[in-house]
Write a protein that holds these residues in place. Structure first.
Motif, short mmCIF file in Angstrom:
data_model
loop_
_atom_site.label_atom_id
_atom_site.label_comp_id
_atom_site.label_asym_id
_atom_site.label_seq_id
_atom_site.Cartn_x
_atom_site.Cartn_y
_atom_site.Cartn_z
N ALA A 26 0.82 -1.23 0.00
CA ALA A 26 0.00 0.00 0.00
C ALA A 26 0.85 1.27 0.00
O ALA A 26 0.30 2.37 0.17
N GLN A 27 2.15 1.16 -0.21
CA GLN A 27 3.02 2.33 -0.18
C GLN A 27 2.71 3.29 -1.32
O GLN A 27 2.35 2.88 -2.43
N THR A 28 2.87 4.59 -1.05
CA THR A 28 2.67 5.59 -2.10
C THR A 28 3.76 5.49 -3.17
O THR A 28 3.55 5.92 -4.30
N ARG A 29 4.92 4.95 -2.81
CA ARG A 29 5.95 4.60 -3.79
C ARG A 29 6.07 3.09 -3.73
O ARG A 29 6.68 2.52 -2.83
N THR A 30 5.45 2.41 -4.70
CA THR A 30 5.44 0.96 -4.70
C THR A 30 6.86 0.41 -4.89
O THR A 30 7.56 0.82 -5.82
N PRO A 31 7.30 -0.49 -4.04
CA PRO A 31 8.62 -1.09 -4.23
C PRO A 31 8.68 -1.88 -5.54
O PRO A 31 7.66 -2.37 -6.03
N ASP A 32 9.87 -2.01 -6.07
CA ASP A 32 10.02 -2.77 -7.30
C ASP A 32 9.94 -4.27 -7.05
O ASP A 32 9.61 -5.03 -7.97
N GLU A 33 10.23 -4.69 -5.85
CA GLU A 33 10.06 -6.10 -5.50
C GLU A 33 10.00 -6.23 -3.97
O GLU A 33 10.54 -5.40 -3.24
N ILE A 34 9.32 -7.27 -3.53
CA ILE A 34 9.26 -7.62 -2.12
C ILE A 34 9.82 -9.03 -1.99
O ILE A 34 9.27 -9.98 -2.56
N VAL A 35 10.91 -9.16 -1.27
CA VAL A 35 11.55 -10.47 -1.07
C VAL A 35 11.37 -10.87 0.39
O VAL A 35 11.86 -10.19 1.29
N VAL A 36 10.66 -11.94 0.61
CA VAL A 36 10.48 -12.48 1.96
C VAL A 36 11.38 -13.69 2.11
O VAL A 36 11.31 -14.64 1.31
N VAL A 37 12.24 -13.66 3.10
CA VAL A 37 13.15 -14.79 3.36
C VAL A 37 12.60 -15.56 4.55
O VAL A 37 12.59 -15.07 5.68
N ASP A 38 12.12 -16.76 4.27
CA ASP A 38 11.55 -17.59 5.34
C ASP A 38 12.66 -18.44 5.96
O ASP A 38 13.25 -19.30 5.31
N ASP A 39 12.93 -18.19 7.24
CA ASP A 39 14.04 -18.83 7.95
C ASP A 39 13.58 -20.14 8.58
O ASP A 39 13.63 -20.32 9.80
N ALA A 40 13.08 -21.05 7.71
CA ALA A 40 12.61 -22.37 8.15
C ALA A 40 11.46 -22.26 9.16
O ALA A 40 11.47 -22.92 10.21
N SER A 41 10.47 -21.44 8.83
CA SER A 41 9.31 -21.29 9.72
C SER A 41 8.51 -22.58 9.80
O SER A 41 8.51 -23.41 8.88
N ARG A 42 7.77 -22.70 10.92
CA ARG A 42 6.94 -23.88 11.13
C ARG A 42 5.45 -23.55 11.07
O ARG A 42 4.62 -24.42 11.33
N ASP A 43 5.12 -22.30 10.72
CA ASP A 43 3.72 -21.87 10.83
C ASP A 43 3.11 -21.43 9.50
O ASP A 43 2.07 -20.76 9.49
N GLY A 44 3.71 -21.78 8.39
CA GLY A 44 3.14 -21.42 7.11
C GLY A 44 3.42 -20.00 6.66
O GLY A 44 2.75 -19.49 5.76
N SER A 45 4.42 -19.34 7.25
CA SER A 45 4.74 -17.97 6.87
C SER A 45 5.07 -17.86 5.38
O SER A 45 4.65 -16.92 4.70
N ALA A 46 5.84 -18.82 4.86
CA ALA A 46 6.24 -18.78 3.45
C ALA A 46 5.03 -18.82 2.53
O ALA A 46 4.98 -18.12 1.51
N ASP A 47 4.02 -19.62 2.87
CA ASP A 47 2.82 -19.71 2.05
C ASP A 47 2.04 -18.40 2.08
O ASP A 47 1.46 -17.98 1.06
#
Length: 334
Positions: A26-47
């Motif tokens: 929702a940023q007024t300046r949309t990022p060119d990419e969003i990279v989420v690094v999932d550090d071996a989560s157990r709760d479905g964060s990556a999904d």
């Protein structure tokens, strides 16, 4: 046009990750990419991240925030990397403000923001303590700084390449170590134009445990930065408060170790109580800030928790200093 990548390290962040990513989108300046690094989560964060259209990097085992940030940098391509913790929801103008600072002030290598004085999710008084303390001390240091908190901070990629990656052996105080290396690679600016609401710890025991983990390595990291000629990070707490808390802990320990003496001279055992009562007045500005946001009753509870945190802080600093002076001997046979 300058491109920007938002890098979000996360571990078991399902509770806040959607709020975090939706605020980025929702940023007024949309990022060119969003990279989420999932550090071996157990709760479905990556999904969750994948479902929100993020590029997801999945680490096969939990390696800590330093490794996650390094993996995010490697997977991103923006001229500017905006590091964002998964429990922070940015104000809509945060990314634009960061890019404006970096564009208008070419000698700035890194710009970072502050927390709002309200939590992302209200979980009670301990969290309010954490939120208000962080909001206050960060605003106290607005302008050019030495330390960096990478919970919401943008840094030029060329600066990242010059300084190198985060120290993956550190799971705490990695920002302190990195800030020491960042010295000499451009100004570091702290601004309230970049803001975000943070979901912080809300149970006292884990909060105190985290304070201990962060306190123990501070002495060696600070000395290492001093040897490199780097400045010291801005303190989160007043020096007077640390001294008073240290004296209270020391006199309490001395009194317990000399109970017979305390029985002969009861006034000696009152010293820690007097010091604890004086502790809140070592930072009257903080108390006024808390009272303004949450009232006088909460300010009293705030002061009690603040003293407990300081007591853990000074004992952790002492433990870190002792480990530095008397390193454990390595044992083992041939």
């Amino acid at each position: 046009m300058t491109t920007v990548s938002v890098v979000v390290p996360c571990y078991d962040a399902a509770r806040t990750l959607r709020l975090c990513v939706e605020a980025v989108r929702a940023q007024t300046r949309t990022p060119d990419e969003i990279v989420v690094v999932d550090d071996a989560s157990r709760d479905g964060s990556a999904d969750i991240a994948a479902g929100l259209g993020c590029r997801v990097v999945r680490l096969p085992e939990n390696r800590g925030v330093s490794a996650a940030r390094n993996a995010g940098v490697a997977a991103s391509s923006g001229d500017v990397v905006f590091f964002l913790d998964s429990d922070v929801a940015l104000h809509p103008d945060a990314v634009r403000a960061a890019l404006d600072v970096l564009r208008d002030e070419p000698d700035v290598g890194c710009v970072q923001g502050v927390y709002e004085p309200e939590p992302l999710i209200d979980d009670g008084p301990v969290e309010w303590y954490r939120i208000l303390h962080a909001a206050y001390w960060r605003r106290r240091h607005l302008g050019d700084v030495t330390g960096v908190v990478f919970a919401l901070a943008a840094i030029r990629r060329d600066v990242l390449e010059e300084v190198g990656g985060f120290d993956e052996t550190l799971r705490d105080c990695e920002d302190v170590e990195y800030g020491g290396r960042l010295a000499g690679h451009g100004r570091v600016v702290l601004t309230d134009r970049i803001r975000g609401r943070h979901d912080d710890g809300h149970r006292l025991r884990p909060v105190l445990a985290e304070q201990w983990r962060r306190a123990v390595p501070l002495v060696p990291l600070t000395l290492a930065a001093a040897r490199r000629g780097a400045g010291q990070p801005e303190p989160a707490n007043r020096r007077a408060g640390i001294v008073v808390a240290a004296l209270a802990v020391a006199t309490l320990a001395g009194g317990l170790a000399a109970v017979p003496l305390g029985l002969l001279h009861p006034v000696f055992l009152l010293v820690p109580a007097v010091l604890a009562a004086a502790f809140p007045f070592t930072d009257p500005g903080l108390l006024r800030y808390v009272r303004r946001h949450r009232g006088a009753g909460f300010a009293a509870r705030f002061a009690a928790v603040h003293f407990a945190v300081h007591a853990v802080l000074v004992t952790g600093l002492a433990a870190g200093a002792l480990r530095l002076l008397f390193p454990a001997r390595r044992t083992g046979g041939r």
